[in-house]
Structures are given as structure tokens and as C-alpha cells.
Design a protein around this motif. Structure first.
Motif, PDB file in Angstrom:
ATOM      1  N   LEU A  11     -72.543  33.855  63.912  1.00 35.02           N
ATOM      2  CA  LEU A  11     -71.336  33.414  64.605  1.00 35.02           C
ATOM      3  C   LEU A  11     -70.449  34.567  65.063  1.00 35.02           C
ATOM      4  O   LEU A  11     -69.662  34.418  65.997  1.00 35.02           O
ATOM      5  CB  LEU A  11     -70.505  32.505  63.683  1.00 35.02           C
ATOM      6  CG  LEU A  11     -71.124  31.147  63.336  1.00 35.02           C
ATOM      7  CD1 LEU A  11     -70.316  30.493  62.228  1.00 35.02           C
ATOM      8  CD2 LEU A  11     -71.166  30.246  64.561  1.00 35.02           C
ATOM      9  N   MET A  12     -70.578  35.712  64.416  1.00 42.75           N
ATOM     10  CA  MET A  12     -69.630  36.791  64.626  1.00 42.75           C
ATOM     11  C   MET A  12     -70.197  37.862  65.553  1.00 42.75           C
ATOM     12  O   MET A  12     -71.411  37.970  65.728  1.00 42.75           O
ATOM     13  CB  MET A  12     -69.268  37.424  63.279  1.00 42.75           C
ATOM     14  CG  MET A  12     -68.696  36.426  62.286  1.00 42.75           C
ATOM     15  SD  MET A  12     -67.202  35.619  62.884  1.00 42.75           S
ATOM     16  CE  MET A  12     -66.016  36.903  62.553  1.00 42.75           C
ATOM     17  N   TYR A  60     -63.322  43.620  58.183  1.00 42.70           N
ATOM     18  CA  TYR A  60     -63.439  42.418  59.011  1.00 42.70           C
ATOM     19  C   TYR A  60     -64.171  41.346  58.216  1.00 42.70           C
ATOM     20  O   TYR A  60     -65.258  41.592  57.695  1.00 42.70           O
ATOM     21  CB  TYR A  60     -64.214  42.721  60.291  1.00 42.70           C
ATOM     22  CG  TYR A  60     -63.480  43.621  61.255  1.00 42.70           C
ATOM     23  CD1 TYR A  60     -62.478  43.109  62.083  1.00 42.70           C
ATOM     24  CD2 TYR A  60     -63.787  44.979  61.344  1.00 42.70           C
ATOM     25  CE1 TYR A  60     -61.803  43.936  62.974  1.00 42.70           C
ATOM     26  CE2 TYR A  60     -63.116  45.804  62.233  1.00 42.70           C
ATOM     27  CZ  TYR A  60     -62.125  45.278  63.039  1.00 42.70           C
ATOM     28  OH  TYR A  60     -61.458  46.097  63.917  1.00 42.70           O
ATOM     29  N   SER A  62     -63.497  37.430  59.004  1.00 43.81           N
ATOM     30  CA  SER A  62     -63.489  36.053  59.500  1.00 43.81           C
ATOM     31  C   SER A  62     -63.172  35.997  60.989  1.00 43.81           C
ATOM     32  O   SER A  62     -62.561  36.912  61.550  1.00 43.81           O
ATOM     33  CB  SER A  62     -62.468  35.203  58.737  1.00 43.81           C
ATOM     34  OG  SER A  62     -61.148  35.497  59.163  1.00 43.81           O
ATOM     35  N   GLN A  63     -63.568  34.876  61.622  1.00 43.15           N
ATOM     36  CA  GLN A  63     -63.242  34.643  63.028  1.00 43.15           C
ATOM     37  C   GLN A  63     -61.739  34.528  63.232  1.00 43.15           C
ATOM     38  O   GLN A  63     -61.181  35.059  64.191  1.00 43.15           O
ATOM     39  CB  GLN A  63     -63.929  33.365  63.511  1.00 43.15           C
ATOM     40  CG  GLN A  63     -65.425  33.494  63.741  1.00 43.15           C
ATOM     41  CD  GLN A  63     -66.011  32.187  64.242  1.00 43.15           C
ATOM     42  OE1 GLN A  63     -65.790  31.136  63.659  1.00 43.15           O
ATOM     43  NE2 GLN A  63     -66.760  32.257  65.327  1.00 43.15           N
ATOM     44  N   GLN A  64     -61.073  33.802  62.341  1.00 44.71           N
ATOM     45  CA  GLN A  64     -59.628  33.625  62.469  1.00 44.71           C
ATOM     46  C   GLN A  64     -58.908  34.962  62.391  1.00 44.71           C
ATOM     47  O   GLN A  64     -57.953  35.213  63.132  1.00 44.71           O
ATOM     48  CB  GLN A  64     -59.108  32.695  61.372  1.00 44.71           C
ATOM     49  CG  GLN A  64     -57.607  32.416  61.471  1.00 44.71           C
ATOM     50  CD  GLN A  64     -57.136  31.439  60.414  1.00 44.71           C
ATOM     51  OE1 GLN A  64     -57.934  30.904  59.648  1.00 44.71           O
ATOM     52  NE2 GLN A  64     -55.836  31.206  60.367  1.00 44.71           N
ATOM     53  N   LEU A  66     -60.059  37.800  63.382  1.00 44.26           N
ATOM     54  CA  LEU A  66     -60.248  38.477  64.663  1.00 44.26           C
ATOM     55  C   LEU A  66     -59.334  37.892  65.732  1.00 44.26           C
ATOM     56  O   LEU A  66     -58.724  38.621  66.521  1.00 44.26           O
ATOM     57  CB  LEU A  66     -61.708  38.363  65.101  1.00 44.26           C
ATOM     58  CG  LEU A  66     -62.717  39.224  64.339  1.00 44.26           C
ATOM     59  CD1 LEU A  66     -64.130  38.855  64.743  1.00 44.26           C
ATOM     60  CD2 LEU A  66     -62.463  40.699  64.595  1.00 44.26           C
ATOM     61  N   ARG A  67     -59.227  36.560  65.769  1.00 42.76           N
ATOM     62  CA  ARG A  67     -58.373  35.918  66.776  1.00 42.76           C
ATOM     63  C   ARG A  67     -56.912  36.309  66.591  1.00 42.76           C
ATOM     64  O   ARG A  67     -56.185  36.569  67.553  1.00 42.76           O
ATOM     65  CB  ARG A  67     -58.525  34.394  66.693  1.00 42.76           C
ATOM     66  CG  ARG A  67     -59.827  33.854  67.258  1.00 42.76           C
ATOM     67  CD  ARG A  67     -59.725  32.356  67.486  1.00 42.76           C
ATOM     68  NE  ARG A  67     -59.476  31.639  66.244  1.00 42.76           N
ATOM     69  CZ  ARG A  67     -60.432  31.148  65.455  1.00 42.76           C
ATOM     70  NH1 ARG A  67     -61.714  31.323  65.784  1.00 42.76           N
ATOM     71  NH2 ARG A  67     -60.138  30.494  64.353  1.00 42.76           N
TER      72      ARG A  67
END
Length: 218
Positions: A11-12, A60, A62-64, A66-67
Motif C-alpha cells: 500500500l505504501m 515513516y 503509516s499512510q495517515q 504521510l498525508r
């Protein structure tokens, strides 16, 4: 929802795209202290290739994150049982889901509140980092915590005010207004420069002993 390291990796973004994005150290005191922690441990473990030390490097995870650009790069962290090689940042999903085993934050007037609260909660609840320490190079505030069950518990100091790290198998304590490592026997872990000086002093002592016996050292 909880993802495995493999699912997260799919996912990343690729780790090669992720540079560290941490601010500069707050002062020369902080920079010197950070360099000291890295240099001493690298020297103490110079025969090992199974660890990674991050210094003011982004983690790093999680996706959140990064957002939101909610980067939480510890001042100092160590990952055990991993390949010792250069990295641009620590990317959890590229590292088999591994988080830091020990974190040390260097407090300042700008970061102390976050280090004592938000970061402590993050390292406890998300990273599950076994040991967390903080040290203020200016006023010498020093505390350490070990993850017991679900929560951090304060590490009790020994009679010299030093805190034992199970991860490092070393004590952490203050010496000459700096945070330093100490062996289980209480000896100060030397910097490479200190070790070289100690070696030279041993050579000179031996030479003097030989001269006292009438033997001129070669």
C-alpha cells in the motif's frame, strides 16, 4: 484496521522516495550530545553488524502520517537485529514492520512538551518501543521508561543516578554534563578519541615500567 508488514508494503510508496524530513538540532549542545551518543555506541559495538542507529532521522510508519506530514523522527533511536547499512530514513513497511527498540529524545524549550507527552504516547501505543529516555543538555533533566505490559513505567536509578537499558545492556547516566553510556561494571564507555588516548597512556606506562627495570623499550 491492522495491516501486516507485507500488506503495508503493497500500500505504501517505495522507501527510496522517502527522505528524512526532520528539523535541525536546537543548539550546538544538542548536536554535540547526539554525536556523542552515536559515536560511543558505534565504538562500543564496533565488531557488530546487526543494528542500525538513527540520528535525527524520520521514522515513516503509516499512510495517515504521510498525508498529514506528521513526522516523528526521534533524535536518537536504535533498531536491533537488523542489517547495518546506510538509510535515508527508517521506513517501517520496508523493514519487516520493525520499530525502534530504544529511543532517546533531547529536550529543549521548543520540544519538551511534545517529547514528554505526544511522543511518549506514540512510542508507547504505536511504536511499542521497549525503552524511552529523554535528556535535556541544558538543565540535565534525565528520565527513562520501560514498556511493562501496555504502559511505560519509570526506570529506577541506581545509587549513581544511572538508568539501566536492557536493550543496550548498558547504563545511561550523566558524566561531565553529558549523557553517556556505562558498562554493567560502571566504567564509562569511551569515545574513539578517548579510547585512543587511553591506549597511548597504557603504552607510556608500560614503557616507563620497562625503563625502571633497565630495559629500553623499542
Amino acid at each position: 484496521m491492522v495491516f501486516t508488514a507485507q500488506e503495508m508494503a503493497r500500500l505504501m510508496p517505495d522507501a527510496s522516495q522517502l527522505e528524512s524530513d526532520e528539523p535541525e538540532m536546537e543548539s550546538s549542545l544538542h548536536y554535540i550530545q547526539l554525536a556523542l551518543l552515536v559515536a560511543c555506541l558505534e565504538w562500543q559495538w564496533r565488531g557488530r553488524n546487526d543494528f542500525f542507529i538513527g540520528a535525527n532521522l524520520t521514522v515513516y510508519y503509516s499512510q495517515q502520517q504521510l498525508r498529514n506530514r506528521d513526522f516523528r523522527g526521534p533524535d536518537f533511536f536504535l533498531i536491533a537485529s537488523t542489517e547495518k547499512r546506510p538509510r535515508r530514513s527508517w521506513v517501517v513497511w520496508e523493514e519487516d514492520g520493525k520499530y525502534p527498540d530504544i529511543i532517546i529524545e533531547l529536550l529543549s524549550s521548543f520540544t519538551a512538551r511534545v517529547d514528554r507527552n505526544a511522543k511518549k504516547i506514540l512510542y508507547q501505543n504505536r511504536f511499542r518501543t521497549p525503552e524511552y529516555f529523554w535528556f535535556d543538555p541544558e538543565d540535565l533533566e534525565f528520565s527513562g521508561f520501560r514498556l511493562i505490559g501496555q504502559e511505560y513505567q519509570a526506570i529506577v536509578a541506581n545509587e549513581f543516578g544511572r538508568l539501566w537499558s536492557e536493550v543496550l545492556e548498558l547504563y545511561l547516566g550523566i558524566h561531565d554534563r553529558k549523557l553517556r553510556y556505562f558498562t554493567p561494571d560502571g566504567e564509562l564507555v569511551a569515545t574513539p578519541e578517548e579510547a585512543a588516548l587511553q591506549a597511548q597512556e597504557r603504552v607510556e606506562r608500560l614503557a616507563n615500567q620497562l625503563r625502571a627495570l633497565g630495559i629500553e623499550p623499542e
